[in-house]
Motif scaffolding. Structure first.
Motif, mmCIF file in Angstrom:
data_model
loop_
_atom_site.group_PDB
_atom_site.id
_atom_site.type_symbol
_atom_site.label_atom_id
_atom_site.label_comp_id
_atom_site.label_asym_id
_atom_site.label_seq_id
_atom_site.Cartn_x
_atom_site.Cartn_y
_atom_site.Cartn_z
ATOM 1 N N TRP A 110 7.753 -12.439 -12.215
ATOM 2 C CA TRP A 110 8.352 -14.149 -12.174
ATOM 3 C C TRP A 110 8.742 -14.486 -10.721
ATOM 4 O O TRP A 110 8.519 -15.718 -10.335
ATOM 5 C CB TRP A 110 9.534 -14.237 -13.141
ATOM 6 N N SER B 85 6.183 -21.437 -13.346
ATOM 7 C CA SER B 85 7.293 -20.761 -12.632
ATOM 8 C C SER B 85 8.659 -21.693 -12.778
ATOM 9 O O SER B 85 9.724 -21.113 -12.572
ATOM 10 C CB SER B 85 6.988 -20.893 -10.992
ATOM 11 N N LYS C 86 11.741 -17.069 -19.508
ATOM 12 C CA LYS C 86 11.021 -15.666 -18.777
ATOM 13 C C LYS C 86 11.399 -14.490 -19.244
ATOM 14 O O LYS C 86 10.652 -13.557 -18.841
ATOM 15 C CB LYS C 86 11.288 -15.872 -17.356
#
Length: 132
Positions: free
Chosen positions: A56, A67, A74
């Motif tokens: 990430w 992103s 995430k």
């Protein structure tokens, strides 16, 4: 629609038989070796941390489509997110002087070190549970 005429069925049957037999021919090349598979055992918290945070952080540095997800989306713990933010900051600094490739390499080293120092950095996550 009706059934196939008898001669068409016969021809299709012959074709399928020929194809099946040609696959069993001794002149066929040997099958490729199976790729090595990772161990079936669970990854350690340090390995998971390193893989996840490094991925990430590099995606953030590259500015990819996903992103911008938040830390929970995430799959990061609070501590892993702190490592992520520090790694991205260090990567951006390195990118200005050494270029993108060097920045991505730095992120891998930085995250591996921090995840190891913090034993996977899972302690602050309210949702993390040890493997059973």
């Amino acid at each position: 629609m009706g059934t196939m005429p008898r001669t068409a069925r016969y021809a299709a049957h012959i074709l399928l038989t020929a194809l099946a037999l040609s696959g069993c021919s001794s002149s066929a090349p040997p099958p490729a070796a199976a790729p090595e598979t990772p161990s079936a055992g669970p990854s350690s918290p340090v390995q998971v941390c390193t893989s996840l945070v490094s991925y990430w952080a590099k995606e953030t540095l590259l500015g990819t489509k996903w992103s911008g997800l938040d830390w929970e989306q995430k799959g990061l713990s609070n501590e892993q997110y702190a490592i992520h933010e520090d790694a991205v900051a260090a990567g951006r600094t390195e990118e200005r002087t050494g270029g993108q490739r060097k920045a991505l390499e730095l992120i891998d080293r930085f995250v591996a070190r921090r995840c190891a120092e913090q034993d996977g950095a899972t302690g602050s996550s309210e949702n993390w549970r040890p493997p059973t």
